[in-house]
Scaffold this motif. Sequence first.
Motif, PDB file in Angstrom:
ATOM      1  N   LEU A 192       0.824  -1.203   0.000  1.00 54.44           N
ATOM      2  CA  LEU A 192       0.000   0.000   0.000  1.00 54.44           C
ATOM      3  C   LEU A 192       0.863   1.260   0.000  1.00 54.44           C
ATOM      4  O   LEU A 192       0.630   2.183  -0.792  1.00 54.44           O
ATOM      5  CB  LEU A 192      -0.950  -0.012   1.202  1.00 54.44           C
ATOM      6  N   ALA A 193       1.867   1.297   0.859  1.00 57.32           N
ATOM      7  CA  ALA A 193       2.739   2.480   0.937  1.00 57.32           C
ATOM      8  C   ALA A 193       3.472   2.720  -0.380  1.00 57.32           C
ATOM      9  O   ALA A 193       3.547   3.861  -0.862  1.00 57.32           O
ATOM     10  CB  ALA A 193       3.735   2.317   2.084  1.00 57.32           C
TER      11      ALA A 193
ATOM     12  N   GLY B 249       2.523   1.701  -3.324  1.00 58.52           N
ATOM     13  CA  GLY B 249       1.526   2.095  -4.320  1.00 58.52           C
ATOM     14  C   GLY B 249       1.119   3.542  -4.194  1.00 58.52           C
ATOM     15  O   GLY B 249       0.947   4.242  -5.195  1.00 58.52           O
ATOM     16  N   ILE B 250       0.940   4.012  -2.977  1.00 57.98           N
ATOM     17  CA  ILE B 250       0.571   5.425  -2.770  1.00 57.98           C
ATOM     18  C   ILE B 250       1.659   6.330  -3.320  1.00 57.98           C
ATOM     19  O   ILE B 250       1.377   7.324  -3.989  1.00 57.98           O
ATOM     20  CB  ILE B 250       0.298   5.703  -1.273  1.00 57.98           C
ATOM     21  N   GLU B 251       2.900   5.961  -3.042  1.00 55.53           N
ATOM     22  CA  GLU B 251       4.038   6.751  -3.513  1.00 55.53           C
ATOM     23  C   GLU B 251       4.126   6.748  -5.040  1.00 55.53           C
ATOM     24  O   GLU B 251       4.408   7.772  -5.658  1.00 55.53           O
ATOM     25  CB  GLU B 251       5.317   6.185  -2.911  1.00 55.53           C
ATOM     26  N   ARG B 252       3.876   5.585  -5.661  1.00 61.52           N
ATOM     27  CA  ARG B 252       4.031   5.430  -7.109  1.00 61.52           C
ATOM     28  C   ARG B 252       2.818   5.883  -7.916  1.00 61.52           C
ATOM     29  O   ARG B 252       2.970   6.516  -8.952  1.00 61.52           O
ATOM     30  CB  ARG B 252       4.295   3.968  -7.469  1.00 61.52           C
ATOM     31  N   TRP B 253       1.613   5.470  -7.477  1.00 54.11           N
ATOM     32  CA  TRP B 253       0.428   5.642  -8.312  1.00 54.11           C
ATOM     33  C   TRP B 253      -0.661   6.490  -7.682  1.00 54.11           C
ATOM     34  O   TRP B 253      -1.668   6.757  -8.315  1.00 54.11           O
ATOM     35  CB  TRP B 253      -0.190   4.276  -8.656  1.00 54.11           C
ATOM     36  N   GLY B 254      -0.531   6.828  -6.417  1.00 50.27           N
ATOM     37  CA  GLY B 254      -1.570   7.579  -5.729  1.00 50.27           C
ATOM     38  C   GLY B 254      -2.431   6.654  -4.877  1.00 50.27           C
ATOM     39  O   GLY B 254      -2.420   5.435  -5.022  1.00 50.27           O
ATOM     40  N   GLU B 255      -3.185   7.266  -3.988  1.00 48.41           N
ATOM     41  CA  GLU B 255      -3.940   6.512  -2.989  1.00 48.41           C
ATOM     42  C   GLU B 255      -5.003   5.596  -3.589  1.00 48.41           C
ATOM     43  O   GLU B 255      -5.135   4.439  -3.187  1.00 48.41           O
ATOM     44  CB  GLU B 255      -4.590   7.488  -2.008  1.00 48.41           C
ATOM     45  N   GLN B 256      -5.759   6.098  -4.562  1.00 47.69           N
ATOM     46  CA  GLN B 256      -6.847   5.294  -5.122  1.00 47.69           C
ATOM     47  C   GLN B 256      -6.338   4.015  -5.787  1.00 47.69           C
ATOM     48  O   GLN B 256      -6.838   2.923  -5.516  1.00 47.69           O
ATOM     49  CB  GLN B 256      -7.669   6.101  -6.122  1.00 47.69           C
ATOM     50  N   LEU B 257      -5.341   4.126  -6.653  1.00 45.76           N
ATOM     51  CA  LEU B 257      -4.814   2.943  -7.328  1.00 45.76           C
ATOM     52  C   LEU B 257      -4.131   1.994  -6.352  1.00 45.76           C
ATOM     53  O   LEU B 257      -4.218   0.769  -6.497  1.00 45.76           O
ATOM     54  CB  LEU B 257      -3.852   3.345  -8.444  1.00 45.76           C
ATOM     55  N   ALA B 258      -3.458   2.542  -5.351  1.00 45.83           N
ATOM     56  CA  ALA B 258      -2.807   1.697  -4.344  1.00 45.83           C
ATOM     57  C   ALA B 258      -3.854   0.901  -3.570  1.00 45.83           C
ATOM     58  O   ALA B 258      -3.682  -0.298  -3.329  1.00 45.83           O
ATOM     59  CB  ALA B 258      -1.987   2.554  -3.397  1.00 45.83           C
ATOM     60  N   GLU B 259      -4.941   1.544  -3.190  1.00 42.12           N
ATOM     61  CA  GLU B 259      -6.003   0.842  -2.477  1.00 42.12           C
ATOM     62  C   GLU B 259      -6.646  -0.227  -3.357  1.00 42.12           C
ATOM     63  O   GLU B 259      -6.948  -1.326  -2.888  1.00 42.12           O
ATOM     64  CB  GLU B 259      -7.055   1.828  -1.984  1.00 42.12           C
ATOM     65  N   GLU B 260      -6.828   0.084  -4.635  1.00 42.51           N
ATOM     66  CA  GLU B 260      -7.393  -0.905  -5.560  1.00 42.51           C
ATOM     67  C   GLU B 260      -6.481  -2.128  -5.675  1.00 42.51           C
ATOM     68  O   GLU B 260      -6.963  -3.259  -5.734  1.00 42.51           O
ATOM     69  CB  GLU B 260      -7.618  -0.278  -6.934  1.00 42.51           C
ATOM     70  N   MET B 261      -5.176  -1.901  -5.698  1.00 43.31           N
ATOM     71  CA  MET B 261      -4.223  -3.009  -5.768  1.00 43.31           C
ATOM     72  C   MET B 261      -4.331  -3.877  -4.518  1.00 43.31           C
ATOM     73  O   MET B 261      -4.376  -5.107  -4.607  1.00 43.31           O
ATOM     74  CB  MET B 261      -2.791  -2.485  -5.920  1.00 43.31           C
ATOM     75  N   CYS B 262      -4.378  -3.252  -3.352  1.00 40.51           N
ATOM     76  CA  CYS B 262      -4.480  -4.022  -2.101  1.00 40.51           C
ATOM     77  C   CYS B 262      -5.788  -4.794  -2.024  1.00 40.51           C
ATOM     78  O   CYS B 262      -5.809  -5.935  -1.565  1.00 40.51           O
ATOM     79  CB  CYS B 262      -4.329  -3.096  -0.899  1.00 40.51           C
ATOM     80  N   VAL B 263      -6.865  -4.204  -2.505  1.00 42.15           N
ATOM     81  CA  VAL B 263      -8.153  -4.910  -2.530  1.00 42.15           C
ATOM     82  C   VAL B 263      -8.060  -6.115  -3.454  1.00 42.15           C
ATOM     83  O   VAL B 263      -8.515  -7.212  -3.116  1.00 42.15           O
ATOM     84  CB  VAL B 263      -9.298  -3.964  -2.942  1.00 42.15           C
TER      85      VAL B 263
END
Length: 99
Positions: free
Chosen positions: A19-20, A22-36
């Motif tokens: 998640l961390a 992803g947030i750094e690389r793609w932003g919060e929304q895409l990082a959360e989608e990846m974790c889901v």
Amino acid sequence: MNYMVLYSPEAEQDLIEILAYGIERWGEQLAEEMCVKVTEQLENLYFFALSYQTRIFNTREKLILDTPYRAIILIDENKKQVFILRILHTSKQIDERYK
């Protein structure tokens, strides 16, 4: 057969790091989608735990579709439990203790 899915502390930390990153690389929304996406596929082990290739010492590897990640899992058939040991990027080597 239905299995309880449990995460090791290392696997939980892996999710936090995914998640961390992803947030750094793609932003919060895409990082959360990846974790889901990762957790949904791991929760499917509840139904399909035995459908993954066995490795040495009974661990198995599950590739997480549409992501660059894989999970190292251990199945206890007697207790009907699946332990998610690690969630790793496919480019990372697997620690010898999980082989």
